[in-house]
Design an enzyme around this catalytic site. Structure first.
Site, PDB file in Angstrom:
ATOM      1  N   LYS A  22     -52.056 -75.111  37.604  1.00  0.00           N
ATOM      2  CA  LYS A  22     -51.643 -76.510  37.729  1.00  0.00           C
ATOM      3  C   LYS A  22     -52.460 -77.210  38.822  1.00  0.00           C
ATOM      4  CE  LYS A  22     -47.840 -77.573  40.305  1.00  0.00           C
ATOM      5  NZ  LYS A  22     -48.195 -78.578  41.322  1.00  0.00           N
ATOM      6  N   CYS A 125     -40.156 -86.109  49.907  1.00  0.00           N
ATOM      7  CA  CYS A 125     -39.897 -85.308  48.716  1.00  0.00           C
ATOM      8  C   CYS A 125     -39.005 -84.160  49.150  1.00  0.00           C
ATOM      9  CB  CYS A 125     -41.189 -84.812  48.084  1.00  0.00           C
ATOM     10  SG  CYS A 125     -41.957 -83.482  48.997  1.00  0.00           S
ATOM     11  N   ARG A 130     -44.244 -84.999  53.855  1.00  0.00           N
ATOM     12  CA  ARG A 130     -45.549 -84.900  53.190  1.00  0.00           C
ATOM     13  C   ARG A 130     -46.340 -86.209  53.181  1.00  0.00           C
ATOM     14  NH1 ARG A 130     -44.963 -81.153  47.883  1.00  0.00           N
ATOM     15  NH2 ARG A 130     -47.169 -80.803  48.247  1.00  0.00           N
ATOM     16  N   ASP A 315     -46.376 -71.568  48.693  1.00  0.00           N
ATOM     17  CA  ASP A 315     -45.867 -71.646  47.320  1.00  0.00           C
ATOM     18  C   ASP A 315     -45.303 -70.316  46.808  1.00  0.00           C
ATOM     19  OD1 ASP A 315     -46.463 -74.311  47.261  1.00  0.00           O
ATOM     20  OD2 ASP A 315     -48.162 -74.161  45.890  1.00  0.00           O
ATOM     21  N   ARG A 407     -42.118 -78.328  35.801  1.00  0.00           N
ATOM     22  CA  ARG A 407     -43.274 -79.031  36.394  1.00  0.00           C
ATOM     23  C   ARG A 407     -44.441 -78.070  36.564  1.00  0.00           C
ATOM     24  NH1 ARG A 407     -42.359 -81.031  41.897  1.00  0.00           N
ATOM     25  NH2 ARG A 407     -44.584 -81.211  41.596  1.00  0.00           N
TER      26      ARG A 407
HETATM   27  C1  UD1 Z   1     -51.076 -78.648  47.901  1.00  0.00           C
HETATM   28  C2  UD1 Z   1     -50.525 -78.031  46.640  1.00  0.00           C
HETATM   29  C3  UD1 Z   1     -49.116 -77.502  46.890  1.00  0.00           C
HETATM   30  C4  UD1 Z   1     -49.094 -76.561  48.108  1.00  0.00           C
HETATM   31  C5  UD1 Z   1     -49.763 -77.217  49.313  1.00  0.00           C
HETATM   32  C6  UD1 Z   1     -49.926 -76.272  50.492  1.00  0.00           C
HETATM   33  C7  UD1 Z   1     -51.624 -79.334  44.902  1.00  0.00           C
HETATM   34  C8  UD1 Z   1     -51.481 -80.328  43.828  1.00  0.00           C
HETATM   35  N1  UD1 Z   1     -50.498 -79.049  45.596  1.00  0.00           N
HETATM   36  O1  UD1 Z   1     -50.247 -79.760  48.228  1.00  0.00           O
HETATM   37  O2  UD1 Z   1     -48.675 -76.776  45.738  1.00  0.00           O
HETATM   38  O3  UD1 Z   1     -47.760 -76.254  48.448  1.00  0.00           O
HETATM   39  O4  UD1 Z   1     -51.089 -77.699  48.951  1.00  0.00           O
HETATM   40  O5  UD1 Z   1     -50.631 -75.134  50.112  1.00  0.00           O
HETATM   41  O6  UD1 Z   1     -52.674 -78.766  45.116  1.00  0.00           O
HETATM   42  N2  UD1 Z   1     -50.474 -83.247  55.722  1.00  0.00           N
HETATM   43  C9  UD1 Z   1     -50.478 -84.302  56.616  1.00  0.00           C
HETATM   44  N3  UD1 Z   1     -51.125 -85.448  56.267  1.00  0.00           N
HETATM   45  C10 UD1 Z   1     -51.800 -85.585  55.088  1.00  0.00           C
HETATM   46  C11 UD1 Z   1     -51.804 -84.505  54.180  1.00  0.00           C
HETATM   47  C12 UD1 Z   1     -51.137 -83.347  54.529  1.00  0.00           C
HETATM   48  O7  UD1 Z   1     -49.872 -84.209  57.667  1.00  0.00           O
HETATM   49  O8  UD1 Z   1     -52.378 -86.636  54.849  1.00  0.00           O
HETATM   50  C13 UD1 Z   1     -49.771 -81.995  56.054  1.00  0.00           C
HETATM   51  C14 UD1 Z   1     -48.601 -81.701  55.114  1.00  0.00           C
HETATM   52  O9  UD1 Z   1     -47.429 -82.359  55.496  1.00  0.00           O
HETATM   53  C15 UD1 Z   1     -48.498 -80.192  55.249  1.00  0.00           C
HETATM   54  C16 UD1 Z   1     -49.964 -79.762  55.416  1.00  0.00           C
HETATM   55  O10 UD1 Z   1     -50.651 -80.913  55.836  1.00  0.00           O
HETATM   56  O11 UD1 Z   1     -47.800 -79.841  56.403  1.00  0.00           O
HETATM   57  C17 UD1 Z   1     -50.617 -79.194  54.192  1.00  0.00           C
HETATM   58  O12 UD1 Z   1     -50.345 -80.061  53.079  1.00  0.00           O
HETATM   59  P1  UD1 Z   1     -51.396 -80.267  51.920  1.00  0.00           P
HETATM   60  O13 UD1 Z   1     -52.375 -79.134  51.895  1.00  0.00           O
HETATM   61  O14 UD1 Z   1     -51.937 -81.647  51.986  1.00  0.00           O
HETATM   62  O15 UD1 Z   1     -50.473 -80.173  50.634  1.00  0.00           O
HETATM   63  P2  UD1 Z   1     -50.757 -80.867  49.256  1.00  0.00           P
HETATM   64  O16 UD1 Z   1     -52.217 -81.065  49.101  1.00  0.00           O
HETATM   65  O17 UD1 Z   1     -49.859 -82.013  49.083  1.00  0.00           O
END
Ligand code: UD1
Length: 428
Positions: A22, A125, A130, A315, A407
């Site tokens: 996914k 969420c 996030r 995950d 999902r």
């Molecule tokens: C992706 C995965 C999700 C997985 C996660 C962590 C996809 C579609 N989803 O989610 O399944 O659980 O990686 O391995 O690939 N953060 C910030 N600011 C930002 C972005 C992130 O503070 O702008 C923080 C988040 O709150 C979190 C950390 O960074 O604590 C990592 O999140 P991130 O790697 O961005 O997760 P996703 O990309 O949303």
């Protein structure tokens, strides 16, 4: 609304084939925005999140061909072709972003190719706040104008200009967004403290097939040399390492002997290392893992801490926690990625688990025999952990709100039934 009815304590025997990832399919689809030519993706899983991305792209006027969608669809492998030549809007509306946060993946490609994007801010969420501040800061560093208005982020740019971006924390979709944006920027973009997940490497491979010049994907530093135009491509979606890990844990938890095929064991090293430490036998080939647990002896309780790849994935935290109820003493599980990712604990307690939570640490007492109960899925990976709990538990478990599961897991109950689980989807 559907629920899953699981009659537990059946050992599992046979083979499970893993679907396309996914988290690789979603950015691969968003990357189609970067070109006017056809992008062909193969091995796309049938999942609610993929259907949401199809809906989002179609709303923008992008043609998506070949994807059948829908949970009822039994096809395990399908292809999808995307073409953006009819694109007429550049917006990801709230209704779609709120159901799937990864909709934000259209942001980078839209700004890079069309110089404009309007994307709803995801808000809270189930597993935490996030934010997407790092995506936005990255695009601003590339010269984009960013404003936030009525819950939407509006980003415009004449042409993005390459720059150095240092992420405060590695972000998977953030790295993907900036990598895609950088492909069409003028000059060189460098991402430091980049995420290193296999899905990043896979996206870089796709973008390279489309003509992009990218070095370092899979390491902390990614360098992208911007070019004027990308072309179409044909790309296979990599196997879903989280789905594979979920079935590996399920087999260890329920007992029996299960071969998990079409996976890349190298993407699962952190999990496999912990499985070995817990005393679970397994063998692996280049593309499969066979898990065996015949005896009913308690496992060894082990400690895990979720961290960005290549460390233990957040995950798989919920699923591993269920396994640790079968440990011989106490397991300490620390969640460092998302702040609210222990919602499965309350449901597991209803099944007899002895788990206490202090801030981001869960203390799991082993030697527990779980009992079936009526429980509720709360988020995607928590749902998978509750299915595993149902497989291990005495009597019957009824899991409701399984739209969370749909999902991210392709026909899970069918895959589990094939290896001997007593599990049924029931309409309520
Ligand atoms: C992706 C995965 C999700 C997985 C996660 C962590 C996809 C579609 N989803 O989610 O399944 O659980 O990686 O391995 O690939 N953060 C910030 N600011 C930002 C972005 C992130 O503070 O702008 C923080 C988040 O709150 C979190 C950390 O960074 O604590 C990592 O999140 P991130 O790697 O961005 O997760 P996703 O990309 O949303």
């Amino acid at each position: 609304m559907n629920k899953l009815v699981i009659k537990g304590r059946k050992k599992l025997y046979g083979t499970v084939e893993i679907s396309g990832a996914k988290n690789a399919a979603l950015p691969a689809m968003a990357a189609a925005i970067l070109t006017s030519e056809d992008v062909h993706l193969h091995g796309v899983p049938h999942l609610a999140d993929v259907t949401t991305m199809v809906d989002l792209l179609e709303k923008m006027g992008i043609k998506t061909m070949g994807y059948k969608g829908g949970h009822e669809n039994n096809l395990i492998k399908s292809s999808i072709t995307l073409n953006t030549s009819g694109m007429n809007t550049y917006e990801a509306p709230y209704e779609l972003v709120k159901t799937m946060r990864a909709s934000v993946l259209v942001l980078g490609p839209l700004v890079a190719r069309y110089g404009k994007a309007k994307v709803s801010l995801p808000g809270g969420c189930a597993i935490g706040s996030r934010p997407i501040d790092l995506h936005i800061k990255g695009l601003a560093a590339l010269g984009a104008n960013v404003s936030i208005d009525h819950g939407y982020v509006n980003v415009t740019a004449k042409r993005l200009k390459g720059a150095k971006i240092v992420f405060d924390t590695p972000t998977v979709t953030g790295t993907e967004n900036i990598m895609m944006a950088g492909t069409l920027a003028k000059g060189i973009t460098v991402i430091e403290n980049a995420a290193k997940e296999p899905e990043i490497t896979s996206l870089a491979e796709q973008l390279t097939k489309m003509g992009a010049v990218i070095h370092g994907a899979g390491t902390d530093i990614i360098e992208i040399q911007g070019i004027d135009r990308l072309h179409g491509c044909s790309m296979d979606i990599i196997p879903d390492r989280i789905e594979a890990g979920t079935y590996i844990i399920a087999a260890a938890a329920a007992g029996g002997e299960v071969e998990v095929t079409n996976c890349n064991p190298r993407h699962l090293d952190a999990l496999l290392f912990k499985m070995k430490e817990a005393g679970i036998e397994y063998t692996e080939t280049d593309n499969s893992v066979v898990v065996k647990r015949e005896r009913e002896a308690w496992l060894k309780s082990v400690t895990i801490k979720t961290m960005p790849y290549p460390n233990f994935p957040t995950d798989l935290q919920a699923q591993f926690m269920v396994l640790m109820t079968q440990g011989d003493s106490t397991s300490i599980i620390t969640e460092t990625i998302f702040e609210n990712r222990f919602m499965h604990v309350a449901e597991l307690r209803r099944m007899g688990a002895d788990i206490t939570v202090e801030n981001n640490v869960a203390i799991v007492k082993g030697r527990t025999r779980l009992t079936g109960a009526q429980i509720m899925a709360t988020d995607l990976r928590a749902s998978a952990s509750l299915v595993i709990a149902g497989l291990m538990a005495d009597n019957v478990t009824e899991l409701s709100r399984i739209y969370h599961l749909d999902r991210g897991y392709e026909v899970m109950e069918k895959k589990l039934s094939k290896i001997g689980a007593k599990i049924e989807r029931v309409k309520v």
